[in-house]
Design a protein around this motif. Structure first.
Motif, PDB file in Angstrom:
ATOM      1  N   GLY A   1      -9.466  -1.701   4.494  1.00 45.30           N
ATOM      2  CA  GLY A   1     -10.242  -1.031   4.101  1.00 45.30           C
ATOM      3  C   GLY A   1     -10.621   0.439   4.730  1.00 45.30           C
ATOM      4  O   GLY A   1     -11.206   1.332   4.406  1.00 45.30           O
TER       5      GLY A   1
ATOM      6  N   TYR B   1       3.204   0.401   3.113  1.00 46.49           N
ATOM      7  CA  TYR B   1       2.982  -0.681   3.929  1.00 46.49           C
ATOM      8  C   TYR B   1       3.643  -1.857   3.029  1.00 46.49           C
ATOM      9  O   TYR B   1       3.254  -1.901   1.554  1.00 46.49           O
TER      10      TYR B   1
ATOM     11  N   LEU C   1       0.882  -1.311   0.131  1.00 48.19           N
ATOM     12  CA  LEU C   1      -0.074  -0.084   0.023  1.00 48.19           C
ATOM     13  C   LEU C   1       1.028   1.183   0.014  1.00 48.19           C
ATOM     14  O   LEU C   1       1.890   1.291   0.881  1.00 48.19           O
TER      15      LEU C   1
HETATM   16  C1  PHB Z   1      -2.488   4.881   6.366  1.00 49.32           C
HETATM   17  O1  PHB Z   1      -2.318   5.905   5.670  1.00 49.32           O
HETATM   18  O2  PHB Z   1      -1.875   4.520   7.252  1.00 49.32           O
HETATM   19  C2  PHB Z   1      -3.637   3.903   5.684  1.00 49.32           C
HETATM   20  C3  PHB Z   1      -4.459   4.263   4.653  1.00 49.32           C
HETATM   21  C4  PHB Z   1      -5.420   3.368   4.041  1.00 49.32           C
HETATM   22  C5  PHB Z   1      -5.450   2.170   4.576  1.00 49.32           C
HETATM   23  C6  PHB Z   1      -4.484   1.697   5.783  1.00 49.32           C
HETATM   24  C7  PHB Z   1      -3.525   2.672   6.294  1.00 49.32           C
HETATM   25  O3  PHB Z   1      -6.482   1.258   4.114  1.00 49.32           O
END
Ligand code: PHB
Ligand code: APR
Length: 389
Positions: free
Chosen positions: A294, A221, A209
């Protein structure tokens, strides 16, 4: 000491409720086990549903969020070397606000300070008592001295590891849980985000992510094994693995830099029912946890607070207890929808070590179906921007 609503836990749930009730002339005391610096040192997610943003404004805490938070009209999902956009605005006419939980919590503390709210930090041994009577009370220890706060109601907003839920006799609470066979390694770095909108990436090496806190602060992440430790992941290895899991053009434009925070969090789905025991009400992480996929954690907490706030107003202003009596039922109905969505996003995008070829094929088909149907995409969008309270 005496108050109307005694709140255990000074995280976003407890502080927001305290602030909202204070503005309506209802007295609260918040008891927080940690120091303020400790609470503000925790790095958590930062995607707010617009309903939550409205609640922050109602709590007179929306000014900095409105000035510094970013409105996001969509996200990207990357898979098979490409990235595809989910356009919330077009699909459901709504958007989310990207604003870090740390900043939001800071704003809530500052608002409580401005109004001389009672928020006690570093208190030890907080305990709820006589919850099933009309005279519940809290005790806590300050040094050698045990202090007592009498209240009408107790709110358990003390997170997953708090004392409130654990104080409910086992036969009065039912717990539902799923633990996922992996964790997320998160890195915060003072670099420009790789994309103006979040990228959720499915890859055979595992999920990744790309998120952000601001234009100069990125949050990334990657899915890792539960056996891994932060020491296993020096910065260079992290950046390389993140690039491996992103489409080539994204990986090429990724700006790397030293990590300023790095941590591993396990993924868990958890719900405790009911969210009430006598005159104690549970809210937020004290009652439910979602995997972060999510972005529902903070938002599920906010909807609990919305229902509790209105239930308390009806009680104190109109003598109507319907809201309190239906709180658990109403809150749980929405909580379970958040659970479903978080579970679905998690199943869609992660690599499950135990999966059979059949399972993997279904997962791939789910993704193909999603991007072949505006109705399926609209369902994702509707849940991500937040179902109505
Ligand atoms: C984050 O920015 O830490 C974040 C954003 C979206 C997610 C999980 C974490 O789904
Ligand atoms: N006594 C007093 N305070 C306690 C106790 C205790 N026994 N146990 C825990 N606390 C405090 C914690 O130190 C923490 O500051 O309660 C607070 C709970 O805050 P959170 O864990 O942030 O939970 P909540 O306010 O419900 O916020 C939910 O935060 O954890 C994220 O994913 C979650 O984003 C969601 C949001």
């Amino acid at each position: 000491m005496k108050t109307q609503v005694g709140i255990i836990g000074g995280g976003p749930s407890g502080l927001l409720l305290s602030q909202l009730l204070h503005l309506q002339g209802i007295d609260t005391v918040v008891l927080e086990r940690r120091s303020r610096d400790y609470v503000l040192g925790r790095i958590r997610a930062g995607v707010l549903e617009h309903g939550f943003a409205d609640l922050m404004r109602e709590a007179q805490c929306g000014e900095r969020m409105d000035a510094e938070g970013e409105i996001h009209d969509g996200i990207f999902i990357a898979h098979d070397g490409i990235k595809e956009r989910v356009d919330f605005k077009n699909l459901v006419g709504d958007s989310v606000v990207v604003y870090g939980q740390t900043e939001l919590t800071r704003d809530l503390y500052e608002a409580r300070d401005r109004m001389d709210g009672h928020v006690l930090h570093s208190v030890e041994d907080v305990k709820p008592h006589d919850m099933t009577t009309d005279a519940p009370y809290l005790t806590y220890r300050e040094g050698d001295e045990v202090k007592r706060i009498d209240c009408d109601y107790i709110i358990g907003a003390d997170g997953f590891h708090g004392v409130s839920r654990k104080s409910i006799p086992k036969e009065n609470i039912r717990e539902f849980e799923r633990v996922y066979p992996f964790g997320w390694l998160g890195v915060l770095s003072e670099t420009m985000p790789v994309s103006p909108e979040l990228i959720y990436a499915k890859h055979e090496r595992g999920f990744a992510l790309c998120s952000m806190r601001s234009q100069v602060l990125s949050r990334y992440y990657i899915q890792v094994s539960l056996e891994d430790t932060v020491e296993d992941w020096p910065d260079d290895r992290f950046w390389q693995e993140l690039k491996n899991r992103l489409p080539e053009d994204v990986a090429e434009s990724l700006i790397t830099g030293p990590s300023i925070e790095k941590s591993i969090a396990p993924l868990r789905s958890f719900v405790a029912e009911p969210m009430r025991y006598g005159n104690m009400f549970l809210a937020g992480d004290a009652a439910h946890i979602v995997p972060p996929t999510g972005a529902r954690g903070l938002n599920s907490a906010a909807s609990d607070i919305y229902y509790l706030y209105h239930a308390m107003l009806d009680h104190y202003k109109k003598g109507d207890d319907t809201g309190l009596d239906t709180y658990s039922q109403k809150a749980l109905a929405r909580v379970w929808k958040g659970q479903r969505f978080s579970w679905w996003m998690t199943m869609l995008l992660h690599r499950f070590p135990e999966n059979s070829d059949f399972d993997n094929q279904l997962q791939q088909t789910e993704l193909e179906y999603l991007f072949s149907s505006d109705k399926a995409l609209a369902s994702l969008a509707e849940n991500y921007v937040g179902l109505p309270f």
